[in-house]
Design an enzyme around this catalytic site. Structure first.
Site, PDB file in Angstrom:
ATOM      1  N   GLU A 251     -11.266  -0.992  -3.400  1.00 52.34           N
ATOM      2  CA  GLU A 251     -10.568  -0.133  -2.292  1.00 52.34           C
ATOM      3  C   GLU A 251      -9.499   0.613  -2.945  1.00 52.34           C
ATOM      4  O   GLU A 251      -9.209   0.718  -4.279  1.00 52.34           O
ATOM      5  CB  GLU A 251     -10.154  -1.368  -1.341  1.00 52.34           C
ATOM      6  CG  GLU A 251      -8.882  -2.245  -1.957  1.00 52.34           C
ATOM      7  CD  GLU A 251      -8.517  -3.362  -1.140  1.00 52.34           C
ATOM      8  OE1 GLU A 251      -9.196  -3.537   0.141  1.00 52.34           O
ATOM      9  OE2 GLU A 251      -7.477  -4.128  -1.439  1.00 52.34           O
TER      10      GLU A 251
ATOM     11  N   HIS B  55      -3.066  -1.007  -5.453  1.00 52.06           N
ATOM     12  CA  HIS B  55      -2.881  -0.057  -4.259  1.00 52.06           C
ATOM     13  C   HIS B  55      -1.891   0.876  -4.563  1.00 52.06           C
ATOM     14  O   HIS B  55      -0.933   1.071  -3.718  1.00 52.06           O
ATOM     15  CB  HIS B  55      -2.929  -0.600  -2.912  1.00 52.06           C
ATOM     16  CG  HIS B  55      -3.247   0.352  -1.860  1.00 52.06           C
ATOM     17  ND1 HIS B  55      -4.349  -0.152  -0.861  1.00 52.06           N
ATOM     18  CD2 HIS B  55      -2.907   1.492  -1.237  1.00 52.06           C
ATOM     19  CE1 HIS B  55      -4.771   0.723  -0.051  1.00 52.06           C
ATOM     20  NE2 HIS B  55      -3.873   1.730  -0.325  1.00 52.06           N
TER      21      HIS B  55
ATOM     22  N   ASP C 296       0.890  -1.103  -0.039  1.00 51.29           N
ATOM     23  CA  ASP C 296      -0.044  -0.024  -0.015  1.00 51.29           C
ATOM     24  C   ASP C 296       0.789   1.211   0.033  1.00 51.29           C
ATOM     25  O   ASP C 296       0.531   2.271   0.788  1.00 51.29           O
ATOM     26  CB  ASP C 296      -0.877   0.022   1.229  1.00 51.29           C
ATOM     27  CG  ASP C 296      -1.615  -1.446   1.213  1.00 51.29           C
ATOM     28  OD1 ASP C 296      -2.110  -1.953   0.390  1.00 51.29           O
ATOM     29  OD2 ASP C 296      -2.060  -1.909   2.640  1.00 51.29           O
TER      30      ASP C 296
ATOM     31  N   ARG D 231       4.794  -8.199  -0.679  1.00 50.12           N
ATOM     32  CA  ARG D 231       4.322  -7.391  -1.697  1.00 50.12           C
ATOM     33  C   ARG D 231       5.565  -6.148  -1.713  1.00 50.12           C
ATOM     34  O   ARG D 231       5.643  -5.380  -0.617  1.00 50.12           O
ATOM     35  CB  ARG D 231       3.041  -6.629  -1.475  1.00 50.12           C
ATOM     36  CG  ARG D 231       1.924  -7.615  -1.731  1.00 50.12           C
ATOM     37  CD  ARG D 231       0.466  -7.149  -1.043  1.00 50.12           C
ATOM     38  NE  ARG D 231       0.640  -6.985   0.336  1.00 50.12           N
ATOM     39  CZ  ARG D 231      -0.599  -6.516   1.018  1.00 50.12           C
ATOM     40  NH1 ARG D 231      -1.573  -5.988   0.340  1.00 50.12           N
ATOM     41  NH2 ARG D 231      -0.513  -6.426   2.530  1.00 50.12           N
TER      42      ARG D 231
END
Length: 355
Positions: free
Chosen positions: A226, A291, A52, A321
Site C-alpha cells: 500500500e 507510509h 500517513d 504513529r
C-alpha cells in the site's frame, strides 16, 4: 650611572603606557559582536501523532496533511522542522452519512495545472466500500478559499481502493493506489491507471505488484502492499511503497524501479527490490516505519523523506504513529538510499534553508 639611566628609561616607558591607557585613541572601532545564529538542530518527531503523512511544496511553503480519520486538516509552514507551530485549518468535514462519510484515510494534496486537489479514501462505515474521493480548490493558496467536493474518483473496475496518489511522467498523468483484485479482503495490491486530467481516470487498471516476499506477508491476513509514492530522477521512476501489516512492527518500505521511457503500464517494466529499503530500528524507537512522502529542503539542495513510525513495539495502526523526517541520499547506481530511521533521542540538522 648606567643603572640610573635604565631606571629613568623604564619609568618614562611606564608613564607613557599609563597615559595611553587613560586616553584611548578616538578612531579605534569596537569589535563587532559575533552574530547569534538560530539553533540549527531539531528532534523527531515533528508531530507526536500523524499517521500517513504527506507533504507538497509550493508558494515557498510546505503543505502537509495526514490521517485524522474524521476530517481533512491542512498544515502550512515554511519550516518542516517546526511543524508544531504551523498554521493549520480543517478544510473539509465529511457529511453525516453517505459513501464518503466515515474512515477518512491517507489524504494527499497535489497541485496540477494550477489547481489544487486532495485525494482521500473513505467509506460509509463499512470497510468493503472504501473508495477514492477528490476535492478541488482553484485558489493560489490552498489554505484559503473553498474546497469543492468532486465526488468519487471513478477508478477502473470500481473495486476497494485506498492510498491514491497522482504523478506525471513524459507528459502523461498516472494514478497509483492500493486495492483488492476482487471483492474480498484477502490481499492489497498496487494498481496503476492513466488519467486524462486530475479528475478523470481512463483505460484499464494494471496490477504492478502484490505482497509475495516474506517481509511483505508478515502478520495475519490480509497481506498488504500500500501507500505507493513516486520519485523521478535521472530518467528513472521509483515507486516507494509500504508493505506488511501496519499492525506489525515489521511494516516497512519497498521499491519498484522503471526507466522513464518504459511502458509504465506494464508490470514487466518494473524491477522489484527483494529486500526492504527502510525498516524498523528498535534502538532508535522506530517500529513499523512507513507510509511515506518526499520533499526537498527550502533551498533545493537536500532530499528528505517524511514517514510515520511507532515509538514502542506492538503499538500497531493507531494514533501513536508519529511524523518523522530525515534526509536521504542517492547511491552510485542513482537509486535512493534511505538508510535507517534516525533515533528519536539524537538531534538532526534542520533542512538547509531553515536556519
Amino acid at each position: 650611572m648606567l643603572r640610573t639611566l635604565m631606571i629613568g628609561l623604564y619609568c618614562s616607558a611606564y608613564f607613557m603606557l599609563s597615559a595611553c591607557d587613560e586616553e584611548p585613541v578616538n578612531d579605534v572601532q569596537p569589535k563587532e559582536e559575533p552574530e547569534v545564529k538560530q539553533d540549527s538542530l531539531f528532534l523527531n518527531p515533528i508531530l507526536t501523532s500523524g499517521p500517513d503523512p504527506w507533504v507538497f511544496q509550493a508558494n515557498d511553503a510546505y503543505y502537509l496533511t495526514f490521517t485524522t480519520g474524521y476530517n481533512l486538516t491542512l498544515y502550512k509552514s515554511d519550516q518542516m522542522a517546526d511543524l508544531t507551530n504551523a498554521y493549520n485549518r480543517v478544510v473539509w468535514t465529511p457529511p453525516a452519512s453517505g459513501p464518503n462519510s466515515k474512515n477518512i484515510w491517507a489524504p494527499e494534496i497535489h497541485q496540477v495545472a494550477g489547481k489544487w486537489y486532495i485525494y482521500y479514501a473513505a467509506d460509509d462505515g463499512d470497510n468493503k466500500n472504501h473508495r477514492m474521493f477528490v476535492l478541488q480548490n482553484t485558489q493560489t493558496d490552498p489554505v484559503v478559499g473553498t474546497w469543492t467536493d468532486k465526488g468519487m474518483l471513478q477508478l477502473p473496475d470500481d473495486k476497494w481502493a485506498i492510498d491514491g496518489t497522482i504523478f506525471e511522467a513524459n507528459g502523461q498523468l498516472y494514478y497509483l493506489w492500493s486495492g483488492w483484485e476482487g471483492d474480498v479482503n484477502g490481499r492489497q495490491d498496487i494498481y496503476i491507471c492513466k488519467m486524462d486530467d486530475p479528475l478523470t481516470p481512463v483505460g484499464e487498471r494494471v496490477m504492478l505488484t502484490k505482497p509475495e516476499l516474506s517481509w511483505e506477508t508478515n502478520g495475519v491476513s490480509p497481506t498488504v502492499t500500500e501507500g505507493p509514492q513516486v520519485l523521478l530522477r535521472n530518467d528513472k521512476v521509483f515507486i516507494v511503497y509500504s508493505a506488511g501489516g501496519c499492525w506489525t512492527d515489521g511494516y516497512a518500505l519497498g521499491l519498484l524501479t522503471a526507466d522513464i521511457d518504459a511502458d509504465l503500464m506494464s508490470p514487466e517494466a518494473w524491477e522489484k527490490s527483494q529486500t526492504p529499503v527502510f525498516s524498523q530500528y528498535p534502538e532508535g524507537n522506530a517500529y513499523g516505519p512507513g507510509h511515506n512522502g518526499f520533499f526537498q529542503s527550502a533551498d533545493g539542495t537536500e532530499d528528505w523523506i517524511i514517514y510515520h513510525a511507532n515509538p514502542q513495539a506492538g503499538q500497531g495502526c493507531g494514533s501513536n504513529r508519529s511524523i518523522r523526517i530525515q534526509p536521504f541520499t542517492w547511491d552510485v547506481n542513482g537509486d535512493p538510499d534511505f538508510g535507517t530511521p534516525h533515533p528519536l533521542y539524537k538531534k538532526l540538522t534542520k533542512p538547509s534553508g531553515e536556519y
